[in-house]
Design an enzyme around this catalytic site. Sequence first.
Site, PDB file in Angstrom:
ATOM      1  N   LYS A   1     -10.947  17.836  30.228  1.00  0.00           N
ATOM      2  CA  LYS A   1     -12.323  17.965  29.740  1.00  0.00           C
ATOM      3  C   LYS A   1     -13.052  16.639  29.930  1.00  0.00           C
ATOM      4  O   LYS A   1     -12.503  15.570  29.647  1.00  0.00           O
ATOM      5  CB  LYS A   1     -12.304  18.377  28.268  1.00  0.00           C
ATOM      6  CG  LYS A   1     -13.671  18.724  27.688  1.00  0.00           C
ATOM      7  CD  LYS A   1     -13.522  19.223  26.254  1.00  0.00           C
ATOM      8  CE  LYS A   1     -14.851  19.557  25.619  1.00  0.00           C
ATOM      9  NZ  LYS A   1     -14.706  20.047  24.220  1.00  0.00           N
TER      10      LYS A   1
ATOM     11  N   SER B   1     -16.904  24.324  23.096  1.00  0.00           N
ATOM     12  CA  SER B   1     -17.489  23.537  24.167  1.00  0.00           C
ATOM     13  C   SER B   1     -16.535  23.312  25.346  1.00  0.00           C
ATOM     14  O   SER B   1     -16.955  22.875  26.409  1.00  0.00           O
ATOM     15  CB  SER B   1     -17.917  22.164  23.616  1.00  0.00           C
ATOM     16  OG  SER B   1     -16.796  21.420  23.147  1.00  0.00           O
TER      17      SER B   1
ATOM     18  N   SER C   1     -13.746  24.431  19.417  1.00  0.00           N
ATOM     19  CA  SER C   1     -14.046  24.287  20.842  1.00  0.00           C
ATOM     20  C   SER C   1     -12.867  24.450  21.783  1.00  0.00           C
ATOM     21  O   SER C   1     -13.047  24.429  23.002  1.00  0.00           O
ATOM     22  CB  SER C   1     -14.710  22.926  21.099  1.00  0.00           C
ATOM     23  OG  SER C   1     -15.996  22.897  20.538  1.00  0.00           O
TER      24      SER C   1
END
Length: 485
Positions: free
Chosen positions: A75, A150, A174
């Site tokens: 990420k 996210s 997330s």
Amino acid sequence: MASIRELHQQLMKKQLSAVEITKQALGRIEALEPRLHSFLDVTTGKALEQARAVDAKIAAGEEVGILAGIPIGVKDNLCTKGIPTTCASRILENFVPPYESTATQKLIDAGAVIIGKTNLDEFGMGSSTENSAYQITANPWDVSRVPGGSSGGSAAAVAAEECVVSLGTDTGGSIRQPAAFCGVVGIKPTYGLVSRYGLIAYASSLDQVGSFGRTVEDTAILLNAIAGYDPKDSTSLKVEVPNYVDCLKPDLKARRKLKIGVIKETFGTGLDSGVEKVVTKAIEQLQSLGAEVHIISCPNFRYGVPSYYIIAPSEASANLARYDGVKYGFRADDADNLLSMYTRTRSTGFGAEVKRRIMIGTYALSAGYYDAYYLKAQKVRTLIKQDFESAFKMVDVLVCPTTPTTAFKTGEKVSNPLSMYLNDLMTIPVNLAGLPGLSLPCGFDDQGLPVGLQLIGQVLREDQLFQVAYAYEQSTNWFTNQPQL
């Protein structure tokens, strides 16, 4: 793409090389990215260099670990030395970290191949990956729908087999929410189990690094690699980390029956009927595997969302104050004085959702409102934690749906922030209490979209979550289903 264990065996038998595995993943990325947009940066040269280093070790007869040569997505809010780290924000579009995050350094030390940086909601603020400043990621099961957020890029990349496993971060759901939407396994560990050093902060008391995989074992192997004490992180827990793979047993039979608690407040109004049907069936399956099922009440569970959306924006307001155009990142070039430069830089560099949360947090922390909002939210956080403590006196593991619905259409909730926030209804309380939570696929709704089952454990009892998740996974075939791309 095969599992970590299968790929490791093929490497050891020299049926495949690390370079060949990496090229397979890169080929998949090249074919699918025009539709999925999971990656912000594909590190082709560096990935092949890391793969060649693994092949050289194997050729020399050196011992390599199980993650050696395995393509992993990261990420893009975890610092990677020499590789752009943007948090999907314009304000960091030119930032190249001079150091490595602890989580990614551990993967590099294990011989893993970092294949690229995955897309996310800007600074981790969102539930759909539509808040990225650069692109909107699509759900591999239906490209007209969101992958969740996210960590949507990390979840979508694993679901689409663009990488074997990936790292995500979880502040209010997330990892677990996109894992549910994309039909993969995702775990948010106990707060402090994985170092946050090199993780660009959103809300420091809630942020946690975790792992995604298509199977429970893959997810456990990745968490094994990144967990553990780090003196660089003052919130890191100095505890012994078990080998989570050793906890994976095909059933729940033991000397003492495992007690599972169903959180009754997560069912009823607001829960999609299709999700409820699939999750109820999954709970019945756990019972058939030998678990003792109880209905448990966590009366303050419903207050997780309102308290979170005061605490998290308040911490974000403080953490994001550093982005002022002076030290690094984007700077507006049309300012004629210092105040104008601050204002224009932040107005232009941050997206709408980030600005909304900064404003909420600044307001909640301001004189006259701190006691009325922030302090009360922290008291509610304590009550939620006490509810969990009471529940765990009666059961070993708690279960509930991961999300109230399956993946929604891209653009469906953009104009309604409150509706978007409610997607984290089931996951937020776990972060507020600092507990481990895991989402795993448990079926599909009538539209053929994945449904996630959330398992919640006691502090540092990730082993129990993996035990329950693996037993369930092995008794079903959900993890063998793959999106047709």
